[in-house]
Write a protein that holds these residues in place. Structure first.
Motif, PDB file in Angstrom:
ATOM      1  N   UNK A   3       0.836  -1.183   0.000  1.00 38.37           N
ATOM      2  CA  UNK A   3       0.000   0.000   0.000  1.00 38.37           C
ATOM      3  C   UNK A   3       0.876   1.240   0.000  1.00 38.37           C
ATOM      4  N   UNK A   4       0.279   2.331  -0.453  1.00 39.27           N
ATOM      5  CA  UNK A   4       0.882   3.656  -0.317  1.00 39.27           C
ATOM      6  C   UNK A   4      -0.060   4.493   0.535  1.00 39.27           C
ATOM      7  N   UNK A   5       0.514   5.420   1.302  1.00 40.57           N
ATOM      8  CA  UNK A   5      -0.300   6.267   2.152  1.00 40.57           C
ATOM      9  C   UNK A   5      -0.073   7.728   1.849  1.00 40.57           C
ATOM     10  N   UNK A  27       4.705   0.724   0.698  1.00 39.39           N
ATOM     11  CA  UNK A  27       5.664   1.061  -0.353  1.00 39.39           C
ATOM     12  C   UNK A  27       6.202   2.468  -0.149  1.00 39.39           C
ATOM     13  N   UNK A  28       5.340   3.400   0.271  1.00 37.75           N
ATOM     14  CA  UNK A  28       5.736   4.786   0.442  1.00 37.75           C
ATOM     15  C   UNK A  28       4.660   5.518   1.234  1.00 37.75           C
ATOM     16  N   UNK A  29       5.069   6.557   1.950  1.00 40.16           N
ATOM     17  CA  UNK A  29       4.130   7.497   2.561  1.00 40.16           C
ATOM     18  C   UNK A  29       4.415   8.872   1.981  1.00 40.16           C
ATOM     19  N   UNK A  30       3.373   9.488   1.440  1.00 45.08           N
ATOM     20  CA  UNK A  30       3.474  10.786   0.774  1.00 45.08           C
ATOM     21  C   UNK A  30       2.754  11.846   1.604  1.00 45.08           C
ATOM     22  N   UNK A  31       3.339  13.051   1.692  1.00 47.70           N
ATOM     23  CA  UNK A  31       2.664  14.165   2.349  1.00 47.70           C
ATOM     24  C   UNK A  31       2.739  15.401   1.468  1.00 47.70           C
ATOM     25  N   UNK A  74       7.084   3.490  -7.229  1.00 44.81           N
ATOM     26  CA  UNK A  74       6.679   2.635  -6.109  1.00 44.81           C
ATOM     27  C   UNK A  74       5.498   1.772  -6.550  1.00 44.81           C
ATOM     28  N   UNK A  75       5.620   0.496  -6.382  1.00 44.05           N
ATOM     29  CA  UNK A  75       4.532  -0.405  -6.739  1.00 44.05           C
ATOM     30  C   UNK A  75       3.630  -0.621  -5.530  1.00 44.05           C
ATOM     31  N   UNK A  96      -4.167   6.092 -10.371  1.00 41.51           N
ATOM     32  CA  UNK A  96      -3.642   5.357  -9.213  1.00 41.51           C
ATOM     33  C   UNK A  96      -4.564   4.184  -8.926  1.00 41.51           C
ATOM     34  N   UNK A  97      -4.076   3.204  -8.165  1.00 44.42           N
ATOM     35  CA  UNK A  97      -4.958   2.088  -7.788  1.00 44.42           C
ATOM     36  C   UNK A  97      -6.140   2.576  -6.956  1.00 44.42           C
TER      37      UNK A  97
END
Length: 518
Positions: A3-5, A27-31, A74-75, A96-97
């Motif tokens: 998951x990505x957040x 996979x990654x956390x984005x802000x 990032x997958x 995006x998913x």
């Protein structure tokens, strides 16, 4: 699942998932905020982070391209929003998913950024949280799951926010995505789902709880189709309402008489049977049940598994009873019963009696501080084929019939439980003892001193668990018991069987115990 957040502040739901859900890898956390606390906390968990701050006057579409650039490479299978304070465009969501968001209210009520303030201003007693698929609207998109959370009178925004987060969001934001389908994690239709939602609604204030200094209320499950005392109409409207203890005892009494296909009656006191019987007629069954312990039955609860007729009603009102519960009543029976000022009369309908299991509730539960215990209801009772005779003497056909009857009643007696029965009626009941031999002594005393027109001589004894020592059988023999049904399984079974053989008792093992502790 990867998951990505995306979060603008603390992202506590994302971090909770990272900490407790082993099947999920971030996979990654984005802000979109430089220095957002979620970034440092994610880095401490070795989760890659990305930042894309929206510049002043920067068009939303341009900023979203930079967010997509940050996510590129990032997958991940699912994008989780957690306090991401921007509405996303349809174009972004198409690239995006599946994207989910958790909102701190029961949508569609109280959308937007100030949900807790709206909840408190509205005066509602229940709020919660919602996990939903994100679309281009504010807090729109299909709802995946919701968690209800109570609102207390002394709540402020801080206390409400904390409760919704920890008791609602942390639980609700546990989802799985497979082949484009989003499901709530663990809710696979099994007997014990990963999350439990209940639908009880406030039904009535009660005068008090178990004791006068305890406040109490009744909640009702309108979806319950089985005969029950909660939603049953009270036919004598002038009588006082049921108390907390009345409901508890009436529920126990009704549960007992549901065991039988034959006409059955039970008298309950403090959730334990004072007596129970089956007979060719309901009036005879009630008379036999009452005769077990008429003294203890004073002020008790009566339950019947047939429409109550006038003959039975006349016996019920012959001594003081608090409540009578039955599927229904003849007009003549109601004339008798409603003439008593203090007797409450409940009509529960006929669903769930005997072999009618189509509408039977499967689970029972006990609340604990911090949670609850949930188990399947004890619906098992032996047939004659289930009984393993272990003594030299075989039980007679009559003794076998009594063993099967006694076991069905025994299931409803608090442990440690011993029951003496003759034919299809109880003779003496020993309940709630911390020593099994004391339960035998109590049952013998009840049969000797309280039973009217019956006694333990020649009766059958049923025990809800094995006898750890022969002393319980010795006490039963002294009381006149001639046959025993019990689970077996003690390390001292051979000694117990030998004691039964010494007294020419028949003994059968069920292989299954039937404890009842609450």
């Amino acid at each position: 699942m990867r998951v990505a957040g995306m979060a603008s502040n603390r992202g506590r739901n994302l971090l909770h998932i990272a900490d407790v859900v082993e099947e999920v890898e971030f996979a990654v956390v984005m802000s979109n905020e430089e220095g957002a606390p979620v970034l440092e906390d994610a880095a401490e968990r070795n989760i890659p982070t990305e930042v894309a701050v929206r510049e002043e006057d920067e068009p939303r579409e341009v900023h979203e391209e930079r967010v997509l650039d940050g996510l590129d490479g990032y997958e991940f299978d699912l994008l989780l929003l957690d306090g991401y304070m921007r509405v996303l465009t349809e174009e972004f969501l198409d690239r995006v998913p599946t994207t989910l968001n958790v909102h701190p209210s029961l949508l569609p009520s109280f959308s937007g950024i100030d949900a807790h303030e709206q909840v408190l201003e509205s005066g509602v007693s229940v709020t919660g949280c919602t996990v939903h698929v994100v679309d281009e609207t504010v807090d729109g998109g299909p709802i995946v799951t919701q968690e209800p959370i109570p609102v207390f009178e002394d709540d402020d925004e801080a206390t409400l926010k904390r409760r919704v987060l920890r008791k609602g969001e942390f639980t609700a934001y546990r989802v799985t995505v497979a082949d484009g389908e989003v499901t709530v994690d663990g809710d696979d239709g099994g007997v014990f789902p990963a999350r439990r939602l209940t639908g009880e609604a406030f039904a009535a204030d009660l005068r008090y709880g178990e004791n006068p200094h305890q406040d109490a209320a009744l909640y009702a499950d309108s979806g319950c189709e089985e005969a029950n005392v909660v939603t049953a109409p009270q036919l004598n409207e002038g009588a006082k309402n049921l108390s907390y203890n009345n409901y508890n005892d009436a529920d126990a009494a009704l549960d007992l008489v549901k065991e039988f296909d034959e006409p059955a009656a039970a008298v309950i006191k403090h959730t334990n049977p004072a007596g129970c019987a089956t007979a060719d007629t309901l009036a005879d069954a009630y008379a036999d049940a009452l005769a077990t312990d008429a003294m203890s039955a004073f002020g008790g609860i009566v339950a019947l598994n047939r429409e109550c007729d006038a003959a039975t009603a006349e016996q019920v009102v012959d001594s003081f009873k608090e409540v009578v519960v039955a599927p229904g009543y003849t007009d003549a029976a109601l004339d008798v019963l409603t003439g008593e000022d203090d007797l409450r009369v409940l009509a529960v309908g006929d669903s769930g009696f005997g072999d009618d299991t189509k509408a039977v509730e499967r689970l029972t539960e006990k609340p604990l501080v911090g949670g609850r215990l949930v188990q399947e209801r004890d619906r098992w009772a032996p047939s004659s084929d289930d009984l393993d005779v272990v003594t030299e003497r075989e039980p007679t056909d009559d003794e076998l019939e009594t063993m099967l009857f006694a076991w069905r009643v025994l299931k409803h007696v608090k442990s440690n439980a011993i029951l003496f029965a003759d034919g299809t009626e109880t003779v003496g009941i020993g309940m709630g003892q911390v020593s099994r031999v004391d339960a035998v002594r109590l049952a013998a005393m009840k049969a000797d001193e309280h039973a009217d027109g019956k006694h333990a001589d020649g009766a059958v004894m049923a025990s809800d668990a094995f006898f750890p020592f022969p002393d319980g059988v010795e006490e039963a023999a002294d009381a006149g018991i001639e046959a025993v049904v019990q689970p077996g399984g003690s390390v001292n079974d051979e000694d117990v069987i030998a004691a039964a053989d010494e007294h020419d008792m028949a003994m059968a093992f069920t292989g299954t115990r039937t404890f009842r502790h609450d």
